[in-house]
Design an enzyme around this catalytic site. Structure first.
Site: not given
Ligand code: G3P
Length: 217
Positions: A87
């Site tokens: 990633k």
């Molecule tokens: O997949 C990306 C994720 O981990 C971010 O999610 O909820 O932190 O915006 P969030």
């Protein structure tokens, strides 16, 4: 549509895997820290533990921001397990590293994508997956799902193989909207996945079937 779970929590990964609907796992440094997994050795071991729990792709994120560092880290991550996907952040060196790994046949996931232009670059660099963060766009009054639709159109115009991995999915409706638009993959929390199960008529119907069965026995 592939379902990935977005967590480093082994119990939640096991639960999703046991449901029989899991196609892979995404993680990031924040999700690792949330589980208390810190230090290089522990993080690398945790990736292997996750790979041993699931059948599909497991995204492991580099923390370097320069090309050489990303290549060094990405090669070490890819060597950990055949299910690892490297990633990489959507920055100039990340795009360059994506091309490097795709030329070598190593799977990649270009992350932190917030515009269609960035998605186009990731596809040009041969990314296996490209992750637009829809929840974080919604957080700033910008249409996250609209971005997924825009990228779907562009990728279909040119037949790019890069898979749209809708990330930063926060709830069940995000999953349904991504499915309607045609995201190839969604990654979200277990709660959003389990939300798909819920319907009061299912619960009422099942309770009646079981009650009627009892009456006849
Ligand atoms: O997949 C990306 C994720 O981990 C971010 O999610 O909820 O932190 O915006 P969030």
């Amino acid at each position: 549509m592939k379902f990935f779970i977005d967590t480093a929590n082994l119990d939640q990964i096991k639960e999703a895997q046991a449901m029989g609907i899991l196609d892979g796992v995404t993680t990031n440094p924040s999700l690792m820290a949330k589980e208390g997994i810190t230090g290089e050795a522990s993080i690398l071991k945790h990736y292997v533990d996750i790979c041993n729990l699931v059948d599909g792709d497991v995204s492991a994120e580099v923390i370097s921001t320069d090309f050489e560092g990303m290549v060094r880290e990405g090669e070490a991550l890819a060597a950990l397990h055949p299910q690892i996907v490297v990633k990489l952040p959507m920055i100039g060196d990340g795009v360059k590293a994506c091309k490097y790994f795709s030329d070598k046949g190593i799977k990649t996931n270009v992350t932190l994508v917030f515009s269609a232009g960035q998605a186009l670059l990731a596809a040009k660099a041969g990314a296996t997956y490209m992750s637009p963060f829809i929840g974080r766009l919604d957080d700033i009054s910008t249409d996250g799902l609209g971005l997924i639709a825009e990228i779907r159109l562009i990728y279909d115009n040119y037949g790019f193989d890069t898979q749209i991995l809708a990330a930063s999915v926060r709830h069940t409706m995000h999953i349904m909207d991504c499915a309607k638009i045609g995201a190839d993959v969604m990654t979200g929390p277990l709660s959003a996945i389990k939300g798909l199960l819920k319907h009061p008529l299912t619960d009422i119907g099942l309770a009646k079937f079981l009650a009627d069965y009892q009456k006849g026995n």
